[in-house]
Each structure stands twice: as structure tokens, then as C-alpha cells.
Design an enzyme around this catalytic site. Structure first.
Site, mmCIF file in Angstrom:
data_model
loop_
_atom_site.group_PDB
_atom_site.id
_atom_site.type_symbol
_atom_site.label_atom_id
_atom_site.label_comp_id
_atom_site.label_asym_id
_atom_site.label_seq_id
_atom_site.Cartn_x
_atom_site.Cartn_y
_atom_site.Cartn_z
ATOM 1 N N GLN A 79 0.813 -1.215 0.000
ATOM 2 C CA GLN A 79 0.000 0.000 0.000
ATOM 3 C C GLN A 79 0.852 1.272 0.000
ATOM 4 O O GLN A 79 2.032 1.243 0.352
ATOM 5 C CB GLN A 79 -0.908 0.020 1.229
ATOM 6 C CG GLN A 79 -2.075 -0.941 1.153
ATOM 7 C CD GLN A 79 -3.026 -0.745 2.312
ATOM 8 O OE1 GLN A 79 -3.059 -1.532 3.235
ATOM 9 N NE2 GLN A 79 -3.803 0.324 2.268
ATOM 10 N N HIS A 80 0.220 2.379 -0.373
ATOM 11 C CA HIS A 80 0.691 3.748 -0.172
ATOM 12 C C HIS A 80 1.844 4.193 -1.069
ATOM 13 O O HIS A 80 2.141 5.379 -1.126
ATOM 14 C CB HIS A 80 1.119 3.988 1.281
ATOM 15 C CG HIS A 80 0.208 3.452 2.321
ATOM 16 N ND1 HIS A 80 -1.155 3.642 2.289
ATOM 17 C CD2 HIS A 80 0.465 2.705 3.441
ATOM 18 C CE1 HIS A 80 -1.699 3.059 3.349
ATOM 19 N NE2 HIS A 80 -0.748 2.481 4.046
ATOM 20 N N ASP A 240 -2.063 -4.798 -0.286
ATOM 21 C CA ASP A 240 -1.748 -6.120 0.247
ATOM 22 C C ASP A 240 -2.615 -6.486 1.445
ATOM 23 O O ASP A 240 -2.984 -7.655 1.615
ATOM 24 C CB ASP A 240 -0.263 -6.234 0.601
ATOM 25 C CG ASP A 240 0.252 -5.095 1.467
ATOM 26 O OD1 ASP A 240 -0.530 -4.201 1.844
ATOM 27 O OD2 ASP A 240 1.458 -5.101 1.768
#
Length: 494
Positions: A79-80, A240
């Protein structure tokens, strides 16, 4: 044979699994390690070239015959991370990752311009934290203005893989909600936050699609490059943790998934928005249509890896030594902020070993304390869940920690909940595969994701761990001591 494929792009590796959905088994899998650019200022980056190579290597390792059977593909990604591309799809800079803590100044700027933490939470359902995507975009603008001027596509890691497979530029709600550009309650982009970063940002963000929809179809170029069928659907995919929720069956109220990998995460499905950012519980959307409140720590197995290296131990050796120490490690505590920390929000945090005396200083206690600290860090998230009315039934444990009988028992005792482990590993990749199956079946009619997970996600009963009353009592005290120490040292790193 009928199969779907799941791709998991993690921090340390990329993995691809081929899942036979009639026999309900993974028939083949392949992986490729990922490098990491790490700097003393908190920089943690990767490159699109490494992601491209990962796809080539993983699909190259899979048999041609099995690849021909793939009917749909689903992608899970860390992520991110911020993947900045120009109008031709060329990278403008490295990919700043979820564990990059070099953007603390950008977080402070956005928060101040928005009117403070409460206004940010009102706009997003989350605080503005260095791990999220928004401050990374502002960092590019501040530090690489020439690159920012050419910025056309803003992608997350899993979106980049979707784009490589299909050529389509879209994003789904789950991973979008981890960007800190997105109103998780209203399920839309936040113009207020976007405009603080740049007035043109809203126009550059991708189209949002629902979790059961296809991001696109495998292009002729991707089919040729990876040896996969052209024209098959690539599902929306997700972060994820969102895909880990699918791969563990955490798609209905009451179940929690705890992932013990490089980072530690604790998350649960909710059919309504739930968030407590002040206590580390982020208000994310799920990649199945609901919400996925989530706590994330940046140091989970990181702590045991450093302690293992300190004593020059193999993994099983560390477990064996730690097992000789009692619950609570006789008062020895490891504060595991080796990479800074996100929960609590201490990007400049430092690790320490404390509580040592002439009587309790031993390898056994230090090794066990390292394992315990990883779970203590997530205990606060469980308390936050309960305060918000979430009634946990059990925890589905995944990640490297799930392979250790000792860690499973520590988790059961610290959290005071039954621990269950999915029978098939690679939860995020399997989640991608099951979401791909959901997408495939949804094309011919309505399909229920909870029912699909009930059919395909099985548990390994040999790895069950249930709380032991005496251990629970010991850990309640040890956790209180741990939290007191964290509260004491935190002001040093702010």
C-alpha cells in the site's frame, strides 16, 4: 483444468500463484526478490524497473501449460507507494514506499493548511502520516519540481502492475483509501486535500472502479511478454492488506486478520465506516465493497531480525532460545522502532532494549521480548476495535510470524483471542486470485464474495492456538509495562 492467477507485490519480493479453483489448490508459484533503496533520512524506495523485472521473472518461471489455463488475474500490492509517471508512462522518479518516513515536513504542511488534525480526519477518516501517498506527492513537488511538472499518472504499486497488464489507468476504493487523498466515508477523492498539494492534482487522479469490476483485459503486449492469455480480465486488485483480508476470509463482521511480516497489521471487515486515527486505527475501505479499519506498525519481524542478527542466530534457533524465557521475559522489554514508527506516529523513533537488571539480562529474555513487542504493538489496535463496538471472534494470522508455534501462542495470549492460520500460505496472492475469480464470475451474474471465500479459504487446524488463562494474566501486566515505556520515550522522538 480451470485456474486464476494472483500476483503479490511486496516490499521484499514479488510472488505469483496459479490457483486451480475447481480443486481449490495452488498448483504452481514463483517469486522474485525485490531490492530496497534505504537512506539514513528515512528514505525507502524502489524502481519501476524492478517491478517490471519481477513480472518477467515470476511469469518466466511458471510452466507454459499452466499459464495457458489462466482465466483471470488479480493483483495485490504494497500500500501507499507513489509511482509517478509522465504522459508516455515513463517513471519520473523512484517509487517512495509505505515505509518511507522522509516526508514528515510535508505531512505537517498539509495538516496545517487543512486546519489541524481534526480537520484532516474529518476530510479523510485518517491522519496525515508519512507512510501515506499524499505527502510523497508533495515531496516530489518540493524536491523534484521538474519531475512534478511532467507528472501525468499517479499510481499505487498494484495499479502500476494492473497498468502493465492492461494499459488501463484506474484505481479501486480499498487502495485509494490509503492515499490520504480520499474521503473514506463518502468514498470519493478529497478536493480539499488535493488542492492543498496542487490545484491540478484532482485532474490527474484515476477513475475509480468497484471491487468486483475488471481493471481491464490483458493486452496483446502483456500476453506476449509474460506468456499469458490475451483478453482475460484483470480484476480491480487492491492493497496487500485488502487482498490479505480476502485471502484469509476476513470479509464479514467479527473476523480479524493479523499479518506479522516486515510490518505488522491488524484489520477487520466492517459493513460501516470505522476509524480511530488517534489510536492508530485507520479508516480504510475494503476491496470487497465495505470498510477495513486497520492498524499498521512499521516494525514487526524487523525486531526479531535485528535481534537474531545481533546474536548470530538462525530463525529456529531464536525461537528455541525465546521459548526458554517466561511470559513477559522477566521484565525485559524491546521497543521495536528500528524504522521509525507509524503507530504511534514517530517517524524519527528509535529502538531500545530496556528493563534489564543483573538478574534478568539474558539472550532468552531479549529474544522473547523481541517477539512479544511485535504483538504488544498491535494490542492497542485490538483495544481500539473493541471501543468502537467491534466484537472480535478470532484472529486469522498470516505472515512470517504465523509459521512459528511460539509466536502463535504469544499472539493468542497477548490478544486473548483464538488464533487460526489459513491452510494455504501466500494470503495476499491467494486473495488476488480469489478476487480475480469473483470478477470472472461477476461477469456472468451476481456473485457473493463472502460465500466465495467460505468455499476457497480453509484453515490449518494443526496450527490452532488458544489463549491460556495464566499467560493472558501475565501478558496483561507486561503489556501495561510496555505501553508505559512507549509513552515515556515517545516525547524524545517528536
Amino acid at each position: 483444468m480451470k485456474t486464476v492467477a494472483g500476483i503479490d507485490l511486496g516490499t521484499q519480493s514479488m510472488k505469483v500463484v496459479i490457483y486451480d479453483y475447481e480443486k481449490k489448490e495452488i498448483i504452481e508459484k514463483a517469486s522474485c526478490p525485490m531490492d530496497l533503496i534505504s537512506e539514513a533520512d528515512g528514505t525507502r524506495e524502489q524502481t519501476t524497473e524492478w517491478f517490471d523485472k519481477g513480472l518477467e521473472v515470476c511469469f518466466g518461471k511458471l510452466s507454459a501449460e499452466n499459464k495457458k489455463t489462466i482465466e483471470a488475474i488479480g493483483v495485490s500490492g504494497q500500500q501507499h507507494g507513489f509511482v509517478p509517471l509522465d504522459k508516455d508512462g515513463k517513471p519520473l522518479y523512484n517509487i517512495k514506499l509505505w515505509c518511507d518516513t522522509s516526508t514528515a515536513e510535508e505531512c505537517a504542511y498539509i495538516t496545517k493548511k487543512a486546519g489541524g488534525d481534526k480537520k484532516v480526519v474529518a476530510a479523510l477518516g485518517n491522519l496525515m502520516l508519512p507512510g501515506f501517498t499524499a505527502p510523497k506527492i508533495l515531496w516530489l513537488k518540493n524536491h523534484k519540481p521538474d519531475a512534478f511538472a511532467k507528472l501525468t499518472y499517479i499510481m499505487l504499486p498494484h495499479d502500476y502492475l494492473n497498468w502493465k497488464l492492461t494499459g488501463e489507468y484506474v484505481m479501486e476504493y480499498g487502495d485509494s483509501s490509503g492515499t490520504a487523498l480520499f474521503d473514506s466515508k463518502k468514498r470519493c477523492w478529497s478536493k480539499k486535500i488535493c488542492d492543498i498539494i496542487d490545484s491540478s492534482l484532482m485532474s490527474k487522479l484515476p477513475k475509480l472502479i468497484e471491487a468486483h469490476e475488471a481493471a481491464g483485459k490483458v493486452s496483446a503486449e502483456a500476453a506476449k511478454a509474460y506468456g499469458i492469455p490475451e483478453g482475460i480480465p484483470v480484476s480491480a486488485g487492491g492493497g496487500d492488506n485488502m487482498m490479505g483480508a480476502v485471502g484469509t476470509g476476513t470479509v464479514a463482521d467479527g473476523f480479524l486478520t493479523m499479518s506479522m511480516g516486515t510490518s505488522g497489521t491488524l484489520y477487520g471487515y466492517s459493513d460501516k465506516p470505522i476509524a480511530d486515527p488517534a489510536n492508530g486505527l485507520s479508516g480504510f475501505c475494503s476491496s470487497t465493497g465495505g470498510w477495513l479499519p486497520l492498524l499498521c506498525t512499521m516494525n514487526c519481524t524487523v525486531s526479531t531480525e535485528f535481534i537474531r542478527g545481533l546474536f548470530n542466530l538462525e530463525v529456529k534457533e531464536l525461537d528455541g532460545i525465546a521459548a526458554k524465557a517466561p511470559c513477559g521475559s522477566e521484565g525485559v522489554l524491546v521497543i521495536p522502532f528500528f524504522n521509525g514508527e507509524r503507530t504511534p506516529n514517530l517517524p524519527n523513533g528509535r529502538a531500545s532494549i530496556t528493563g534489564m537488571t543483573s538478574a534478568n539480562t539474558s539472550r532468552e529474555n531479549i529474544c522473547r521480548a523481541a517477539m512479544e513487542s511485535s504483538v504488544f504493538a498491535m494490542r492497542g489496535g485490538l483495544d481500539a476495535f473493541r471501543k468502537l463496538g467491534f466484537q472480535p471472534k478470532e484472529i486469522r494470522l498470516i505472515g512470517g510470524g504465523s509459521k512459528s508455534p511460539l509466536w502463535r501462542q504469544i499472539a493468542a495470549d497477548v490478544m486473548n483471542l483464538p488464533i487460526r492460520v489459513p491452510a494455504l500460505d501466500e494470503a495476499a496472492a491467494l486473495g488476488g486470485a480469489v478476487q480475480a475469480l469473483w470478477c470472472l464470475k461477476s461477469q456472468s451474474g451476481k456473485c457473493d464474495i463472502a460465500q466465495l471465500c467460505a468455499e476457497h479459504i480453509k484453515l490449518d487446524e494443526s496450527k490452532n492456538a488458544d489463549p491460556i488463562a495464566a499467560n493472558v494474566a501475565a501478558y496483561d501486566k507486561a503489556y501495561a509495562d510496555y505501553q508505559k515505556m512507549v509513552d515515556t520515550v515517545s516525547p524524545l522522538y517528536k
